[in-house]
Design a protein around this motif. Structure first.
Motif, PDB file in Angstrom:
ATOM      1  N   PRO A  26       0.832  -1.216   0.000  1.00 19.54           N
ATOM      2  CA  PRO A  26       0.000   0.000   0.000  1.00 19.54           C
ATOM      3  C   PRO A  26       0.862   1.260   0.000  1.00 19.54           C
ATOM      4  CG  PRO A  26      -0.671  -1.531   1.737  1.00 19.54           C
ATOM      5  CD  PRO A  26       0.650  -2.004   1.231  1.00 19.54           C
ATOM      6  N   ASP A  27       0.400   2.279  -0.731  1.00 19.42           N
ATOM      7  CA  ASP A  27       1.072   3.577  -0.683  1.00 19.42           C
ATOM      8  C   ASP A  27       0.603   4.383   0.521  1.00 19.42           C
ATOM      9  OD1 ASP A  27       2.572   3.633  -3.345  1.00 19.42           O
ATOM     10  OD2 ASP A  27       0.550   3.041  -3.947  1.00 19.42           O
ATOM     11  N   PHE A  28      -0.654   4.191   0.896  1.00 20.48           N
ATOM     12  CA  PHE A  28      -1.226   4.849   2.073  1.00 20.48           C
ATOM     13  C   PHE A  28      -1.987   3.807   2.892  1.00 20.48           C
ATOM     14  CE2 PHE A  28      -1.125   8.051  -1.279  1.00 20.48           C
ATOM     15  CZ  PHE A  28      -0.572   9.161  -0.652  1.00 20.48           C
ATOM     16  N   VAL A  29      -1.797   3.850   4.183  1.00 16.76           N
ATOM     17  CA  VAL A  29      -2.646   3.100   5.110  1.00 16.76           C
ATOM     18  C   VAL A  29      -3.455   4.133   5.867  1.00 16.76           C
ATOM     19  CG1 VAL A  29      -2.722   1.567   7.109  1.00 16.76           C
ATOM     20  CG2 VAL A  29      -1.003   1.212   5.326  1.00 16.76           C
ATOM     21  N   ILE A  30      -4.769   3.979   5.883  1.00 12.93           N
ATOM     22  CA  ILE A  30      -5.630   5.013   6.463  1.00 12.93           C
ATOM     23  C   ILE A  30      -6.438   4.460   7.630  1.00 12.93           C
ATOM     24  CG2 ILE A  30      -7.436   4.572   4.735  1.00 12.93           C
ATOM     25  CD1 ILE A  30      -8.090   7.602   4.897  1.00 12.93           C
ATOM     26  N   THR A  31      -6.524   5.256   8.702  1.00 12.54           N
ATOM     27  CA  THR A  31      -7.324   4.881   9.875  1.00 12.54           C
ATOM     28  C   THR A  31      -8.028   6.117  10.410  1.00 12.54           C
ATOM     29  OG1 THR A  31      -7.278   3.847  12.070  1.00 12.54           O
ATOM     30  CG2 THR A  31      -5.383   5.191  11.487  1.00 12.54           C
ATOM     31  N   VAL A  32      -9.284   5.956  10.832  1.00 14.79           N
ATOM     32  CA  VAL A  32     -10.048   7.100  11.350  1.00 14.79           C
ATOM     33  C   VAL A  32     -10.767   6.799  12.656  1.00 14.79           C
ATOM     34  CG1 VAL A  32     -10.430   8.002   9.012  1.00 14.79           C
ATOM     35  CG2 VAL A  32     -12.182   6.582  10.082  1.00 14.79           C
ATOM     36  N   ASP A  33     -11.015   5.542  12.956  1.00 20.71           N
ATOM     37  CA  ASP A  33     -11.872   5.175  14.094  1.00 20.71           C
ATOM     38  C   ASP A  33     -11.205   5.544  15.426  1.00 20.71           C
ATOM     39  OD1 ASP A  33     -13.658   4.068  15.870  1.00 20.71           O
ATOM     40  OD2 ASP A  33     -13.801   2.148  14.845  1.00 20.71           O
ATOM     41  N   PRO A  34     -11.905   6.293  16.293  1.00 23.22           N
ATOM     42  CA  PRO A  34     -11.320   6.657  17.587  1.00 23.22           C
ATOM     43  C   PRO A  34     -11.361   5.541  18.622  1.00 23.22           C
ATOM     44  CG  PRO A  34     -13.524   7.571  17.415  1.00 23.22           C
ATOM     45  CD  PRO A  34     -13.225   6.924  16.088  1.00 23.22           C
ATOM     46  N   LYS A  35     -12.166   4.512  18.374  1.00 26.75           N
ATOM     47  CA  LYS A  35     -12.321   3.451  19.384  1.00 26.75           C
ATOM     48  C   LYS A  35     -11.106   2.533  19.389  1.00 26.75           C
ATOM     49  CE  LYS A  35     -17.327   3.581  18.762  1.00 26.75           C
ATOM     50  NZ  LYS A  35     -17.320   4.457  17.569  1.00 26.75           N
ATOM     51  N   ASP A  36     -10.797   1.989  20.568  1.00 24.09           N
ATOM     52  CA  ASP A  36      -9.621   1.130  20.713  1.00 24.09           C
ATOM     53  C   ASP A  36      -9.723  -0.143  19.884  1.00 24.09           C
ATOM     54  OD1 ASP A  36      -8.415   2.914  22.442  1.00 24.09           O
ATOM     55  OD2 ASP A  36      -9.312   2.017  24.222  1.00 24.09           O
ATOM     56  N   VAL A  37     -10.962  -0.541  19.538  1.00 21.72           N
ATOM     57  CA  VAL A  37     -11.132  -1.740  18.725  1.00 21.72           C
ATOM     58  C   VAL A  37     -10.475  -1.566  17.361  1.00 21.72           C
ATOM     59  CG1 VAL A  37     -13.338  -1.077  17.672  1.00 21.72           C
ATOM     60  CG2 VAL A  37     -12.815  -3.498  18.040  1.00 21.72           C
ATOM     61  N   SER A  38     -10.257  -0.315  16.951  1.00 23.70           N
ATOM     62  CA  SER A  38      -9.595  -0.062  15.670  1.00 23.70           C
ATOM     63  C   SER A  38      -8.191  -0.657  15.662  1.00 23.70           C
ATOM     64  CB  SER A  38      -9.537   1.443  15.401  1.00 23.70           C
ATOM     65  OG  SER A  38      -8.926   1.714  14.166  1.00 23.70           O
ATOM     66  N   PHE A  39      -7.511  -0.612  16.812  1.00 26.42           N
ATOM     67  CA  PHE A  39      -6.188  -1.238  16.901  1.00 26.42           C
ATOM     68  C   PHE A  39      -6.307  -2.746  16.735  1.00 26.42           C
ATOM     69  CE2 PHE A  39      -2.818  -3.424  19.155  1.00 26.42           C
ATOM     70  CZ  PHE A  39      -1.673  -2.752  18.748  1.00 26.42           C
ATOM     71  N   ASP A  40      -7.324  -3.323  17.358  1.00 24.00           N
ATOM     72  CA  ASP A  40      -7.500  -4.772  17.291  1.00 24.00           C
ATOM     73  C   ASP A  40      -7.709  -5.250  15.856  1.00 24.00           C
ATOM     74  OD1 ASP A  40      -7.262  -4.958  20.048  1.00 24.00           O
ATOM     75  OD2 ASP A  40      -9.401  -4.685  20.365  1.00 24.00           O
ATOM     76  N   VAL A  41      -8.557  -4.536  15.095  1.00 27.56           N
ATOM     77  CA  VAL A  41      -8.828  -4.984  13.728  1.00 27.56           C
ATOM     78  C   VAL A  41      -7.649  -4.689  12.807  1.00 27.56           C
ATOM     79  CG1 VAL A  41     -11.309  -4.641  14.024  1.00 27.56           C
ATOM     80  CG2 VAL A  41      -9.952  -2.837  12.969  1.00 27.56           C
ATOM     81  N   SER A  42      -6.747  -3.797  13.240  1.00 28.21           N
ATOM     82  CA  SER A  42      -5.601  -3.411  12.406  1.00 28.21           C
ATOM     83  C   SER A  42      -4.303  -4.069  12.854  1.00 28.21           C
ATOM     84  CB  SER A  42      -5.437  -1.889  12.429  1.00 28.21           C
ATOM     85  OG  SER A  42      -6.621  -1.227  12.072  1.00 28.21           O
ATOM     86  N   ARG A  43      -4.390  -5.015  13.784  1.00 26.96           N
ATOM     87  CA  ARG A  43      -3.177  -5.519  14.405  1.00 26.96           C
ATOM     88  C   ARG A  43      -2.222  -6.193  13.425  1.00 26.96           C
ATOM     89  NH1 ARG A  43      -7.373  -8.923  15.962  1.00 26.96           N
ATOM     90  NH2 ARG A  43      -7.086 -11.139  15.480  1.00 26.96           N
ATOM     91  N   GLN A  44      -2.759  -6.721  12.302  1.00 27.56           N
ATOM     92  CA  GLN A  44      -1.884  -7.395  11.339  1.00 27.56           C
ATOM     93  C   GLN A  44      -0.885  -6.445  10.697  1.00 27.56           C
ATOM     94  OE1 GLN A  44      -4.696  -9.240   8.645  1.00 27.56           O
ATOM     95  NE2 GLN A  44      -4.670 -11.169   9.765  1.00 27.56           N
ATOM     96  N   VAL A  45      -1.250  -5.149  10.586  1.00 25.21           N
ATOM     97  CA  VAL A  45      -0.373  -4.204   9.888  1.00 25.21           C
ATOM     98  C   VAL A  45       0.656  -3.562  10.808  1.00 25.21           C
ATOM     99  CG1 VAL A  45      -1.746  -2.099  10.203  1.00 25.21           C
ATOM    100  CG2 VAL A  45      -0.406  -2.387   8.120  1.00 25.21           C
ATOM    101  N   ILE A  46       0.447  -3.644  12.119  1.00 26.53           N
ATOM    102  CA  ILE A  46       1.336  -2.960  13.054  1.00 26.53           C
ATOM    103  C   ILE A  46       2.779  -3.436  12.897  1.00 26.53           C
ATOM    104  CG2 ILE A  46       1.842  -2.618  15.503  1.00 26.53           C
ATOM    105  CD1 ILE A  46      -0.548  -1.036  14.532  1.00 26.53           C
ATOM    106  N   GLN A  47       2.955  -4.705  12.603  1.00 26.36           N
ATOM    107  CA  GLN A  47       4.316  -5.243  12.483  1.00 26.36           C
ATOM    108  C   GLN A  47       5.067  -4.649  11.290  1.00 26.36           C
ATOM    109  OE1 GLN A  47       4.321  -9.461  11.185  1.00 26.36           O
ATOM    110  NE2 GLN A  47       2.091  -9.247  10.967  1.00 26.36           N
ATOM    111  N   TYR A  48       4.319  -4.057  10.340  1.00 21.60           N
ATOM    112  CA  TYR A  48       4.958  -3.455   9.172  1.00 21.60           C
ATOM    113  C   TYR A  48       5.005  -1.926   9.252  1.00 21.60           C
ATOM    114  CZ  TYR A  48       3.631  -8.057   7.299  1.00 21.60           C
ATOM    115  OH  TYR A  48       3.447  -9.410   7.114  1.00 21.60           O
ATOM    116  N   SER A  49       4.653  -1.359  10.391  1.00 16.80           N
ATOM    117  CA  SER A  49       4.442   0.086  10.463  1.00 16.80           C
ATOM    118  C   SER A  49       5.697   0.904  10.183  1.00 16.80           C
ATOM    119  CB  SER A  49       3.860   0.471  11.833  1.00 16.80           C
ATOM    120  OG  SER A  49       4.789   0.230  12.873  1.00 16.80           O
ATOM    121  N   ASP A  50       6.877   0.325  10.361  1.00 15.06           N
ATOM    122  CA  ASP A  50       8.106   1.073  10.091  1.00 15.06           C
ATOM    123  C   ASP A  50       8.345   1.255   8.595  1.00 15.06           C
ATOM    124  OD1 ASP A  50       8.476  -1.693   9.881  1.00 15.06           O
ATOM    125  OD2 ASP A  50      10.645  -1.509  10.136  1.00 15.06           O
ATOM    126  N   LYS A  51       7.593   0.532   7.753  1.00 13.69           N
ATOM    127  CA  LYS A  51       7.803   0.580   6.306  1.00 13.69           C
ATOM    128  C   LYS A  51       6.638   1.229   5.574  1.00 13.69           C
ATOM    129  CE  LYS A  51      10.398  -3.799   6.433  1.00 13.69           C
ATOM    130  NZ  LYS A  51      10.186  -4.062   7.874  1.00 13.69           N
TER     131      LYS A  51
END
Length: 816
Positions: free
Chosen positions: A241-266
């Motif tokens: 992806p060229d852009f990863v986008i997130t808007v949800d203020p709820k903490d569950v947003s982290f849970d559903v996005s957890r697969q991408v966190i390991q790549y966040s430095d790239k």
């Protein structure tokens, strides 16, 4: 309630244990054991939950309500019994005023008002509510309970959605304050920087799986904007992806996005100003934000966040950076034909189709009807409006999937029909790094943090001044209410207070009123201005300044936390800082992953034990599962109620949809098989195939059939002239519930089994001697078997109950 005759419904019985109940509702459920014993086994766990709203479908003739009344309730717990109105009027349960604060009894029409009580709204907003079926409802003997359950389920979903919307302003501001230190670079840096690019917005819908190969093959020519929940899946599939986008203020947003966190430095993150800090505060790569950095500044030139979903913002982003063509994939805004709501690999997809949810229906580009949650339909409407506006700017929006919800102004076009750009896309990450480095050179991170600290400190001082102003006004208003006097001195004070608030602190007054919308709503009134009296004005003034003071005070305390966070970020830049203090702030913010971002400090100044603890917490955070499978019994009843609802509406497409998807699950357990048989039977009957419908029902073993299914079998058997099956089924039904005895007697009569028919009639009227309709049928039957004197006696009995009954009078005259 048409399924039970009034004479049967109004008749009470006394169990062997001395308990009074309605056999038409509870059948023989209380004949083998007393209600206390039954409920102790079924409901005893209810009393361990604190701050929980319990909603019961049915009251079991009042016995269930009595059981709840006799138990001590946990703090913050509420109990609502929703009963059918015909039954409610037969019961006499009186609650004192204190009990009524915790326990409510109502019918469906009264429930919505009750749910507006403050205690209930808090529980609903927090998703702290549970449904419970009375024994009568769980027994599936009365269609109305199934329909009631579905209606209440839909009302709770709607109420929760509305409450969340009303409370969103608070959530947005809270997260905005948490994100001040992270929201450094605005997306405006990229405004119109990527013209002549074709963007593809990738959402989490099932259709994403249809296009992965095509996207992977053509990714060098597509500007890929991925919602955070699918970014990890894309990377695993070889798509960057060229852009990863997130808007949800709820903490569950982290849970559903957890697969991408390991790549966040790239990866490059584009986040809403109010996105959850657990993602933003732990993102290791570059970030750009949408919206405003400070909640009291509303004139910052930046792309605003588009509501209500992340997809709306992703489309707005694509247009903002200059793309003239925007493709959509995984932007279905509806469930698939197989009932799935999300793409493969998500927790939602793993749990299987959402067949029990109360959803609405929408048409796909393919012309098929599918289900969709109301929130997604709202998003679809917003996308339609976005696309209409963009079309006037010569920006086209296409959906690549024919299985997506059909949206006005968005055209479906298959991937193979798209004409891709001839040149490769720009290296977006390099561009952003260059732009942010240029910004960094103009203003260092340290300077930026100091600027934030000063801005927040100044705002906090202004809020303190507002507190003092409104506190004085609040006290004076309370005194005026107490003495019921609105004098010129108070009017002058309030006028000066309001003038100062609006002139000196205008931006903050707007923030306070928006943040405290709920609190200020108590100041509002439905009365017309010419209906206001002095007392009304005094109360309104008091509520207004009470809200003003309370919200200003709360915001000032929030800014205390913001200042602590900024100070912590400043300490992160100081190698001599106490790492234990940093860890304390990170844990408070639920961002233990900052230990990775500040790796240099770790090497120089962090105890290895603390470092490992933080890393372990971060890993545990990433592996948290936010969804759990629904209890089988609860899911079964939801689907069962939905089938009944669709049948009542003669909703062929809905029954076809359920039957088709349940057919894929019949091997999982017997309950799915039973539900499939019922849905298929209703569908086949609408197709005018009663024989096939009957055969579908008969595939469910007799011992597993509910009373509703047995009744349906008897109806279809009679319709297809299968009298032996009709008789056997009604025999079983009448053994469970007396209301079926007259129909059983009628079928016995048709088959010439007169003695059995007579015994059945007599058994029934002995218990229900005021059921006029059945008495007339009995009299007709007595005439049929030449028992004229007995018939005369029965007709006479009818006329004693209803002197104006014409059929009885005419028949009696013909017999005398």
């Amino acid at each position: 309630m048409e399924s039970i005759t009034s004479a049967v419904l109004a008749t009470f019985s006394i169990s062997p244990f001395g308990e009074t109940y309605l056999p038409a509702i509870n059948g023989r459920q209380f004949e083998k054991a007393d209600s206390q014993t039954i409920y102790n086994e079924k409901y005893s766990d209810l009393f361990k939950y604190e701050e929980m709203l319990h909603i019961f479908i049915g009251m079991d003739s009042g016995l269930l309500t009595n059981y709840i009344l006799e138990h001590e309730h946990t703090p913050g717990s509420y109990f609502i019994f929703v009963e059918l109105p015909e039954i409610l009027q037969l019961l006499n349960i009186e609650l004192d005023k204190q009990t009524q604060q915790k326990i409510k009894i109502c019918d469906e029409s009264q429930l919505e008002d009750i749910l507006e009580d403050e205690g209930c709204t808090v529980c609903i907003a927090k998703k702290r509510y549970m449904f419970h079926l009375s024994l009568a409802a769980a027994n599936q003997s009365i269609i109305e309970y199934s329909l009631l359950y579905k209606n209440i389920q839909a009302l709770l979903t709607k109420t929760q959605f509305e409450l969340n919307q009303a409370n969103e302003q608070k959530i947005f501001v809270n997260k905005q304050l948490q994100n001040i230190t992270e929201n450094r670079f605005p997306i405006s840096l990229l405004k119109n920087q990527l013209k002549h690019h074709m963007a593809v917005v990738l959402g989490g819908g099932p259709s994403l799986d249809e296009h992965l190969n095509w996207i992977k093959k053509n990714q060098d020519f597509l500007l890929i904007i991925a919602v955070s929940r699918v970014a990890g899946k894309l990377i695993a599939a070889g798509i960057n992806p060229d852009f990863v986008i997130t808007v949800d203020p709820k903490d569950v947003s982290f849970d559903v996005s957890r697969q991408v966190i390991q790549y966040s430095d790239k990866l490059l993150l584009v986040n809403a100003y109010h996105a959850t800090n657990t993602i933003i505060g732990q993102w290791q790569g570059p970030k750009l934000y949408m919206g405003g950095r400070f909640p009291w500044q509303d004139n910052m030139p930046n792309l605003p966040v588009a509501a209500p979903t992340v997809t709306n913002s992703a489309i707005a982003l694509a247009a903002y950076i200059g793309c003239k063509q925007i493709l959509l994939s995984g932007v279905d805004l509806c469930h698939s034909r197989s009932g799935l709501s999300h793409t493969k690999g998500t927790d939602e997809a793993t749990l299987g189709p959402s067949l029990g949810q109360p959803l609405e229906w929408t048409e796909t580009y393919k012309g098929e009807l599918v289900e969709s949650p109301s929130q997604l339909l709202q998003a679809a409407q917003q996308i339609a409006e976005q696309a209409s506006i963009l079309s006037k700017k010569q920006i086209e929006v296409f959906n690549l999937s024919e299985n997506a919800a059909k949206i006005a102004s968005v055209t479906h076009r298959a991937p193979e029909d798209m004409r891709l750009p001839q040149s490769r896309k720009m290296a977006v990450m390099s561009m952003v790094m260059s732009l942010t480095e240029n910004q960094e050179s103009q203003c260092s991170y340290l300077q930026d943090l100091q600027y934030c600290f000063n801005e927040v400190k100044t705002t906090q001082q202004a809020l303190s001044a507002i507190e003092k102003l409104t506190y004085k006004a609040k006290i004076q208003c309370e005194q005026a209410v107490k003495h019921e006097a609105l004098d010129a001195k108070l009017s002058s004070l309030l006028e000066k207070t309001e003038s100062k608030l609006n002139k000196k602190y205008l931006s903050l007054t707007n923030l306070i009123k928006g943040y405290g919308f709920y609190e200020f709503s108590f100041f509002l009134t439905s009365r017309q201005e010419d209906e206001w009296d002095e007392k009304q004005i005094l109360l309104m003034n008091s509520s207004y300044y009470q809200a003003y003071y309370a919200i200003a005070h709360n915001l000032r305390l929030l800014l205390d936390e913001t200042l602590s966070r900024i100070s912590s970020r400043l300490s992160e830049l100081n190698k001599a800082t106490s790492f234990a203090e940093l860890a304390k702030q990170w844990r408070k913010d639920m961002t233990p992953g900052r230990v990775i971002i500040r790796e240099q400090l770790i090497n120089d100044n962090c105890p290895i034990t603390l470092r490992n603890e933080l890393l372990a917490e971060y890993q545990q955070q990433q592996h948290h599962t936010y969804l759990a499978p629904e209890a089988p019994d609860a899911l079964y009843y939801k689907i069962f109620s939905k089938i009944i609802f669709l049948q009542q509406k003669h909703h062929y497409e809905g029954l076809d949809y359920l039957a088709r998807n349940l057919a894929l699950l019949v091997d999982k357990n017997e309950q799915y098989k039973q539900l499939y048989s019922l849905a298929l039977a209703y569908k086949l009957e609408i197709e005018n195939k009663p024989e096939e419908a009957l055969q579908s029902l008969l595939t469910t073993p007799e011992e597993q059939r509910s009373q509703i299914e047995l009744k349906y079998i008897s109806q279809l058997a009679l319709k297809t002239n299968n009298l032996p099956l009709t008789e056997n089924t009604l025999c079983l039904l009448q053994s469970k519930n007396d209301q079926f005895k007259p129909a059983y007697a009628q079928v016995l009569k048709i088959q010439g089994k007169n003695q059995q028919a007579l015994n059945t009639y007599l058994d029934y009227v002995e218990k229900y001697p005021k059921d006029i309709l059945t008495l007339l049928k009995l009299a007709e039957f007595l005439v049929h078997i030449a028992q004229h004197q007995a018939a005369i006696s029965v007709y006479t009995q009818v006329l004693e109950l209803a002197p104006d009954n014409i059929p009885a009078r005419v028949a009696l005259q013909s017999l005398i």
